[in-house]
Design a protein around this motif. Sequence first.
Motif, PDB file in Angstrom:
ATOM      1  N   VAL A   1       0.955  -1.169  -0.422  1.00 29.20           N
ATOM      2  CA  VAL A   1       0.026   0.136  -0.292  1.00 29.20           C
ATOM      3  C   VAL A   1       1.085   1.081   0.069  1.00 29.20           C
ATOM      4  N   GLY A   2       0.053   2.502  -0.727  1.00 35.57           N
ATOM      5  CA  GLY A   2       1.322   4.140  -0.671  1.00 35.57           C
ATOM      6  C   GLY A   2       2.251   3.991  -1.877  1.00 35.57           C
ATOM      7  N   THR A   3       3.186   4.828  -1.562  1.00 33.84           N
ATOM      8  CA  THR A   3       3.283   5.379  -1.061  1.00 33.84           C
ATOM      9  C   THR A   3       2.062   6.633  -0.292  1.00 33.84           C
ATOM     10  N   VAL A   4       1.991   5.970   0.917  1.00 32.91           N
ATOM     11  CA  VAL A   4       1.564   7.952   1.546  1.00 32.91           C
ATOM     12  C   VAL A   4       2.270   8.344   2.553  1.00 32.91           C
TER      13      VAL A   4
ATOM     14  N   GLY B   1       3.326  12.783  -8.374  1.00 32.46           N
ATOM     15  CA  GLY B   1       3.820  13.114  -7.266  1.00 32.46           C
ATOM     16  C   GLY B   1       3.120  13.192  -5.593  1.00 32.46           C
ATOM     17  N   LEU B   2       3.068  11.767  -5.629  1.00 31.85           N
ATOM     18  CA  LEU B   2       2.294  11.183  -4.697  1.00 31.85           C
ATOM     19  C   LEU B   2       1.246  11.617  -4.181  1.00 31.85           C
ATOM     20  N   PRO B   3       0.568  11.032  -4.867  1.00 35.61           N
ATOM     21  CA  PRO B   3      -1.409  11.749  -4.748  1.00 35.61           C
ATOM     22  C   PRO B   3      -1.668  10.221  -3.934  1.00 35.61           C
TER      23      PRO B   3
ATOM     24  N   LEU C   1       9.966   2.143   4.232  1.00 39.01           N
ATOM     25  CA  LEU C   1      10.578   4.066   4.151  1.00 39.01           C
ATOM     26  C   LEU C   1      10.409   4.120   3.235  1.00 39.01           C
ATOM     27  N   ASN C   2      10.291   5.297   2.748  1.00 37.81           N
ATOM     28  CA  ASN C   2      10.330   5.699   0.469  1.00 37.81           C
ATOM     29  C   ASN C   2      11.613   6.666   0.515  1.00 37.81           C
ATOM     30  N   MET C   3      13.034   6.700   0.510  1.00 39.67           N
ATOM     31  CA  MET C   3      13.851   7.715   0.650  1.00 39.67           C
ATOM     32  C   MET C   3      13.864   8.021  -0.451  1.00 39.67           C
TER      33      MET C   3
ATOM     34  N   GLY D   1      16.559  -1.722  -3.556  1.00 36.85           N
ATOM     35  CA  GLY D   1      16.554  -0.857  -4.917  1.00 36.85           C
ATOM     36  C   GLY D   1      16.351  -1.737  -5.802  1.00 36.85           C
ATOM     37  N   VAL D   2      15.495  -0.865  -7.023  1.00 39.68           N
ATOM     38  CA  VAL D   2      15.158   0.792  -6.652  1.00 39.68           C
ATOM     39  C   VAL D   2      14.077   1.340  -7.290  1.00 39.68           C
ATOM     40  N   ASN D   3      14.398   2.683  -6.196  1.00 41.46           N
ATOM     41  CA  ASN D   3      13.218   3.108  -7.170  1.00 41.46           C
ATOM     42  C   ASN D   3      13.345   4.256  -8.284  1.00 41.46           C
ATOM     43  N   THR D   4      11.891   4.801  -9.003  1.00 37.44           N
ATOM     44  CA  THR D   4      12.165   5.449 -10.595  1.00 37.44           C
ATOM     45  C   THR D   4      14.009   6.212 -10.462  1.00 37.44           C
ATOM     46  N   SER D   5      14.512   6.377 -11.749  1.00 36.86           N
ATOM     47  CA  SER D   5      15.526   7.596 -11.925  1.00 36.86           C
ATOM     48  C   SER D   5      15.102   9.318 -12.684  1.00 36.86           C
TER      49      SER D   5
ATOM     50  N   VAL E   1      11.950   7.164 -14.054  1.00 47.09           N
ATOM     51  CA  VAL E   1      11.769   6.639 -15.349  1.00 47.09           C
ATOM     52  C   VAL E   1      11.713   5.045 -14.961  1.00 47.09           C
ATOM     53  N   SER E   2      11.044   4.253 -15.575  1.00 49.99           N
ATOM     54  CA  SER E   2      10.744   2.664 -14.470  1.00 49.99           C
ATOM     55  C   SER E   2      10.539   1.543 -15.739  1.00 49.99           C
ATOM     56  N   GLY E   3      10.878   0.592 -14.726  1.00 47.71           N
ATOM     57  CA  GLY E   3      11.017  -1.009 -15.971  1.00 47.71           C
ATOM     58  C   GLY E   3      12.123  -0.217 -16.496  1.00 47.71           C
TER      59      GLY E   3
ATOM     60  N   ARG F   1      15.073  -6.274  -4.417  1.00 47.43           N
ATOM     61  CA  ARG F   1      14.855  -5.792  -5.631  1.00 47.43           C
ATOM     62  C   ARG F   1      13.518  -5.441  -6.079  1.00 47.43           C
ATOM     63  N   THR F   2      14.053  -3.919  -6.686  1.00 55.13           N
ATOM     64  CA  THR F   2      12.879  -3.688  -7.450  1.00 55.13           C
ATOM     65  C   THR F   2      13.520  -2.649  -9.176  1.00 55.13           C
ATOM     66  N   GLY F   3      12.495  -2.668  -9.494  1.00 52.72           N
ATOM     67  CA  GLY F   3      13.496  -1.900 -10.764  1.00 52.72           C
ATOM     68  C   GLY F   3      13.146  -3.307 -12.344  1.00 52.72           C
ATOM     69  N   GLY F   4      12.712  -3.339 -13.229  1.00 56.02           N
ATOM     70  CA  GLY F   4      12.753  -3.640 -14.222  1.00 56.02           C
ATOM     71  C   GLY F   4      12.481  -5.117 -14.089  1.00 56.02           C
ATOM     72  N   ILE F   5      11.233  -5.951 -13.313  1.00 56.66           N
ATOM     73  CA  ILE F   5      11.768  -6.466 -13.171  1.00 56.66           C
ATOM     74  C   ILE F   5      10.611  -7.839 -13.766  1.00 56.66           C
ATOM     75  N   GLU F   6      10.129  -8.524 -14.768  1.00 59.52           N
ATOM     76  CA  GLU F   6       9.190  -8.663 -15.578  1.00 59.52           C
ATOM     77  C   GLU F   6       8.664 -10.213 -15.814  1.00 59.52           C
TER      78      GLU F   6
ATOM     79  N   THR G   1       6.417  -1.629 -13.616  1.00 66.57           N
ATOM     80  CA  THR G   1       5.992  -1.601 -14.743  1.00 66.57           C
ATOM     81  C   THR G   1       5.507  -2.697 -15.639  1.00 66.57           C
ATOM     82  N   GLY G   2       6.925  -3.785 -15.219  1.00 64.76           N
ATOM     83  CA  GLY G   2       6.799  -5.003 -16.052  1.00 64.76           C
ATOM     84  C   GLY G   2       4.818  -5.788 -15.630  1.00 64.76           C
ATOM     85  N   TYR G   3       4.931  -6.009 -14.654  1.00 65.92           N
ATOM     86  CA  TYR G   3       3.219  -5.949 -13.971  1.00 65.92           C
ATOM     87  C   TYR G   3       2.173  -5.803 -15.095  1.00 65.92           C
TER      88      TYR G   3
HETATM   89  C1  LIG Z   1       2.985   4.668 -12.105  1.00 62.84           C
HETATM   90  C2  LIG Z   1       3.871   4.540 -10.515  1.00 62.84           C
HETATM   91  C3  LIG Z   1       3.803   5.596  -9.445  1.00 62.84           C
HETATM   92  C4  LIG Z   1       4.818   5.123  -8.129  1.00 62.84           C
HETATM   93  N1  LIG Z   1       4.174   5.558  -6.992  1.00 62.84           N
HETATM   94  C5  LIG Z   1       5.743   5.192  -5.849  1.00 62.84           C
HETATM   95  C6  LIG Z   1       5.255   5.211  -4.858  1.00 62.84           C
HETATM   96  O1  LIG Z   1       3.615   6.332  -4.770  1.00 62.84           O
HETATM   97  N2  LIG Z   1       6.396   4.905  -3.764  1.00 62.84           N
HETATM   98  C7  LIG Z   1       7.475   4.509  -4.197  1.00 62.84           C
HETATM   99  O2  LIG Z   1       7.913   4.683  -3.074  1.00 62.84           O
HETATM  100  N3  LIG Z   1       8.344   3.856  -5.289  1.00 62.84           N
HETATM  101  C8  LIG Z   1       6.531   4.655  -6.911  1.00 62.84           C
HETATM  102  N4  LIG Z   1       7.487   3.811  -7.484  1.00 62.84           N
HETATM  103  C9  LIG Z   1       8.502   2.970  -7.892  1.00 62.84           C
HETATM  104  C10 LIG Z   1       8.161   1.735  -8.513  1.00 62.84           C
HETATM  105  O3  LIG Z   1       7.529   0.818  -7.228  1.00 62.84           O
HETATM  106  C11 LIG Z   1       9.400   1.443  -8.501  1.00 62.84           C
HETATM  107  O4  LIG Z   1      10.338   1.659  -7.832  1.00 62.84           O
HETATM  108  C12 LIG Z   1       9.700   1.837 -10.192  1.00 62.84           C
HETATM  109  O5  LIG Z   1       9.088   1.824 -10.742  1.00 62.84           O
HETATM  110  C13 LIG Z   1      10.274   0.313 -10.538  1.00 62.84           C
HETATM  111  O6  LIG Z   1      10.770  -0.994 -10.702  1.00 62.84           O
HETATM  112  P1  LIG Z   1       9.659  -1.079 -11.629  1.00 62.84           P
HETATM  113  O7  LIG Z   1      10.551  -0.720 -12.993  1.00 62.84           O
HETATM  114  O8  LIG Z   1       9.301  -2.782 -11.778  1.00 62.84           O
HETATM  115  O9  LIG Z   1       8.241  -0.209 -12.327  1.00 62.84           O
HETATM  116  C14 LIG Z   1       6.068   4.314  -8.906  1.00 62.84           C
HETATM  117  C15 LIG Z   1       6.734   3.961 -10.478  1.00 62.84           C
HETATM  118  C16 LIG Z   1       5.446   4.017 -10.778  1.00 62.84           C
HETATM  119  C17 LIG Z   1       6.219   3.749 -12.438  1.00 62.84           C
END
Ligand SMILES: Cc1cc2nc3c(=O)[nH]c(=O)nc-3n(C[C@H](O)[C@H](O)[C@H](O)COP(=O)(O)O)c2cc1C
Length: 368
Positions: free
Chosen positions: A93-96, A127-129, A186-188, A249-253, A282-284, A315-320, A340-342
């Motif tokens: 759930v989140g990020t909240v 932007g974290l709605p 904790l999202n840093m 690791g990791v969040n978007t770039s 950027v994700s995926g 691990r998060t990032g590019g898993i598909e 993104t992979g989901y």
């Molecule tokens: C539409 C969208 C919203 C996201 N929102 C959050 C978020 O609220 N908090 C967070 O920690 N990461 C957020 N992320 C990042 C993902 O959790 C993930 O770290 C990132 O997309 C890399 O994984 P992926 O390649 O599987 O997408 C978001 C990514 C996308 C594409």
Amino acid sequence: MLSELLARIDAGVRPMVTGLPADVAARVYSRGRKVLLSRMACEQPKRYSVPVALERALWGIVHRGPLMWGAGVDKEGALYHVSSRTGAAGHMVGTVTANAREGNVVEGIHAPFVPLPRSYAAVNNLGLPNPGDIIVSRRVSLFERDGCPVWVSVMVSPDLRGAERLEGLVDGMRMYERAGADVIELNMSCPNTGEDFADHDDVLKYVGERFVRESKVPVVVKESADLPQAGVPRVCDVLFEFGYAGINGVNTSRAYRECLERVDERERELFAGFTRRFKGGVSGRPLREVSLAFCARAREYVKEGPPSREFHVIRTGGIESGADLVESDRVGVSMNQWVTGYWERFSREGYQAYKRVHGEYGGLKNGG
Ligand SMILES: Cc1cc2nc3c(=O)[nH]c(=O)nc-3n(C[C@H](O)[C@H](O)[C@H](O)COP(=O)(O)O)c2cc1C
């Protein structure tokens, strides 16, 4: 189900997105994303029981498999049943944040998002709605739990200043603890709110002293794709000191130049147009090697000087695919998350996505 049908139709027309100007593509997909999610919240997908052999325990909490959503899919706490019915290891759930947030509006577009289907990537500047901790923690407390562990991602609110900012964060964490969350993340690292995490280590110390040390709920910290490799051991040292339970690791770039090289040539114009006008992370697939290298480094460091508390690398990032999960196993990752992979797989396989990935993974592990 309707969401599966919508996603399948979209998969057929998606490659044409590449031909659209960035603002038109952003308008269509920012809206489309919300429609799909609200549709999913009303659906009851068929139950799939994950094979027991795929279960894994982290901090004594049994997870149903190796893969779950990353933060950002269920920002409101409305989709627990989707994770639990379709075979996710846990539900995120989140990020909240402490206060409700509308998210970003850029050029009149709310929560800009664009998929890059040929590159298996996306860019978002949501932007974290989110509805805020009070509402979401109440929803978490009402989940009809059926053994699928609940993770909640939280972050300091970019709208608060001074003491309120950190107090609000810890108050929120206590709300989720009372609501029965199994793990707090904790999202840093969100790159889309203007929050620059200039006091990164101070936040970790504050939360460490006021929550992590005294709580039984494991707290994992999520870091940026743009954290240099050399920074991983330094962050781990802070996490070990305060009893954190893991690193993700990791969040978007926002390293657009590096990511652009991994974007399909036919989508480079859209990528450049979107990132210039809407910014975003950027994700995926462009993050696949980044997340693997991040986790490999973190695992090495954990092995060199194991912390006193059970500590996992996520691990998060590019898993598909199942092959990605095998790669994660190889470097010692305990849990995988995907976003993104989901969606890419959902557009082809609908709610069967977890089952199919589990099939690939099981096949590869058994020497297939
Ligand atoms: C539409 C969208 C919203 C996201 N929102 C959050 C978020 O609220 N908090 C967070 O920690 N990461 C957020 N992320 C990042 C993902 O959790 C993930 O770290 C990132 O997309 C890399 O994984 P992926 O390649 O599987 O997408 C978001 C990514 C996308 C594409």
